[in-house]
Design a protein around this motif. Structure first.
Motif, PDB file in Angstrom:
ATOM      1  N   ARG A  79       0.835  -1.109   0.149  1.00 37.69           N
ATOM      2  CA  ARG A  79       0.024   0.006   0.007  1.00 37.69           C
ATOM      3  C   ARG A  79       0.838   1.132   0.033  1.00 37.69           C
ATOM      4  O   ARG A  79       0.343   2.229   0.140  1.00 37.69           O
ATOM      5  N   ASN A 180      -9.735  -1.625   5.812  1.00 36.29           N
ATOM      6  CA  ASN A 180      -8.544  -1.263   6.585  1.00 36.29           C
ATOM      7  C   ASN A 180      -9.130  -1.820   8.005  1.00 36.29           C
ATOM      8  O   ASN A 180      -9.914  -1.166   8.470  1.00 36.29           O
ATOM      9  N   HIS A 188      -1.893  10.145   1.698  1.00 38.93           N
ATOM     10  CA  HIS A 188      -1.787   9.600   0.242  1.00 38.93           C
ATOM     11  C   HIS A 188      -2.878  10.129  -0.873  1.00 38.93           C
ATOM     12  O   HIS A 188      -3.708  10.653  -0.192  1.00 38.93           O
ATOM     13  N   ASN A 241      -4.529   9.566   7.888  1.00 38.84           N
ATOM     14  CA  ASN A 241      -5.191   9.791   9.517  1.00 38.84           C
ATOM     15  C   ASN A 241      -4.123  10.442  10.465  1.00 38.84           C
ATOM     16  O   ASN A 241      -2.977  10.186  10.181  1.00 38.84           O
ATOM     17  N   ARG A 263     -10.625   0.109  14.591  1.00 33.78           N
ATOM     18  CA  ARG A 263     -11.255   0.984  13.690  1.00 33.78           C
ATOM     19  C   ARG A 263     -11.319   0.337  12.351  1.00 33.78           C
ATOM     20  O   ARG A 263     -10.260   0.259  11.664  1.00 33.78           O
ATOM     21  N   SER A 265     -12.079   0.729   8.592  1.00 28.34           N
ATOM     22  CA  SER A 265     -12.615   1.741   7.528  1.00 28.34           C
ATOM     23  C   SER A 265     -12.939   1.059   6.135  1.00 28.34           C
ATOM     24  O   SER A 265     -12.099  -0.076   6.141  1.00 28.34           O
TER      25      SER A 265
HETATM   26  O1  AKG Z   1      -9.212   4.782   7.107  1.00 27.63           O
HETATM   27  C1  AKG Z   1      -9.401   5.959   6.620  1.00 27.63           C
HETATM   28  O2  AKG Z   1      -9.811   6.824   7.409  1.00 27.63           O
HETATM   29  C2  AKG Z   1      -8.751   6.201   5.150  1.00 27.63           C
HETATM   30  C3  AKG Z   1      -8.461   4.897   4.581  1.00 27.63           C
HETATM   31  C4  AKG Z   1      -7.780   5.584   3.138  1.00 27.63           C
HETATM   32  O3  AKG Z   1      -7.663   6.527   2.952  1.00 27.63           O
HETATM   33  C5  AKG Z   1      -7.517   4.358   2.279  1.00 27.63           C
HETATM   34  O4  AKG Z   1      -7.689   3.236   2.422  1.00 27.63           O
HETATM   35  O5  AKG Z   1      -7.175   4.711   1.030  1.00 27.63           O
END
Ligand code: AKG
Length: 319
Positions: A79, A180, A188, A241, A263, A265
């Motif tokens: 990543r 995530n 990024h 973040n 957390r 996402s």
């Molecule tokens: O977890 C987040 O707040 C950002 C996730 C993110 O930007 C990504 O996975 O590209």
């Protein structure tokens, strides 16, 4: 809903110095705390923050959390900047590697570099019923795009209409989802998703941690997404973040044991090169044909090598 039009942006060299870095609270001036639409100075939308938008579905469908939670052990070193580290070369390979983080790509992927055919990611193919459960979450995420950024939704829907349905989450404008788990991304910009489209990012949260705020450092705007919050965003703007920590300070991979921090996402988007893919069945046949050709090539090479090493010389052959 509050509407905010930004007037100023951080200096380019200040942003350049933040690329790949995990941010802190000093990197934002505005923290969104309620429903908000944020526009860039030229009027383009940066983000639309919808606190609690997904809470009803998460309450009704506890299986959504279970599926997302089960992905926490899928790690990747691919990543780049989002891992919060620099890529390093791997000895003897062209590929580079960044820090391993808990980030899984699920859904569909197009041909790219070493992947010569369109496909569902490995987890998706092996867990189709779990993937389908996520539709309960992805449907309201897609509807929110339609309601709050209709022009971006329409642009995305147009590309979806050109894409084989094998690659699209039914009823949504998404082909692909990144999940995530409990790590702060470094600054990024996303790549591979539709430039004219928009991404939708949901958060599921457990435990008592601080940080993990989503920041747009160029615009110095942030949101501290709670469980069930949704943010629609231009993922081509720099974002990352803030560091996460437990109340007594632990900041690393042991946070989950320490304060129950989790957390998750969920970033849903459309990959712009999916339109060029044939049906999954055709792509699979193509992949098998390519594999067959590679095998033949490898077998031929072995015979040639053997001839070269032990066989008669080319001159003897010709005689
Ligand atoms: O977890 C987040 O707040 C950002 C996730 C993110 O930007 C990504 O996975 O590209």
């Amino acid at each position: 809903m509050t509407e905010m039009r930004l007037r100023s942006r951080a200096a380019p060299d200040a942003v350049a110095a933040q690329v790949g870095k995990v941010l802190g609270d000093i990197d934002h001036d505005v923290l969104l705390t309620g429903p908000a639409r944020v526009l860039m100075p030229d009027g383009r939308p940066l983000c639309v923050y919808l606190p609690g938008h997904l809470s009803p579905v998460l309450e009704r469908r506890p299986e959504v959390y279970e599926v997302l939670h089960s992905l926490r052990n899928l790690k990747t070193d691919n990543r780049g900047l989002a891992s919060g580290t620099r890529r390093r070369p791997i000895v003897g390979q062209q590929r580079t590697r960044a820090k391993r983080i808990a980030s899984a790509v699920i859904g569909s992927l197009e041909t790219a570099q070493r992947q010569t055919y369109c496909r569902l990611t490995a987890w998706t193919g092996d867990h189709l019923s779990e993937y389908e459960q996520l539709r309960h979450l992805l449907l309201p995420m897609s509807s929110a795009l339609s309601e709050h950024v209709p022009d971006r939704f329409a642009a995305q829907a147009l590309e979806v209409a050109k894409t084989h349905r094998d690659y699209v989450v039914p009823g949504t404008v998404f082909s692909t989802v990144t999940v995530n788990n409990t790590y702060p991304t470094g600054v990024h910009q996303d790549a591979g998703d539709l430039a004219a489209g928009f991404s939708a990012l949901a958060v599921l949260r457990r435990g008592d941690y601080a940080g993990g705020r989503l920041v747009f450092p160029e615009w110095r705007v942030a949101a501290d997404l709670r469980d069930g919050d949704l943010i629609l965003m231009d993922a081509h703007q720099w974002h990352g973040n803030t560091a996460m920590s437990c109340p007594h300070g632990l900041k690393d991979d042991r946070m989950r044991q320490c304060c129950g921090a989790e957390r998750i996402s969920v970033v849903a988007y459309f990959r712009e090169r999916m339109t060029g893919c044939r049906s999954l069945a055709e792509e699979t046949r193509r992949a098998e044909a390519i594999a067959e050709k590679r095998n033949q090539f490898a077998n031929n090479l072995t015979e040639a090598d053997l001839h070269g090493a032990k066989g008669p010389s080319p001159q003897a052959d010709r005689a």
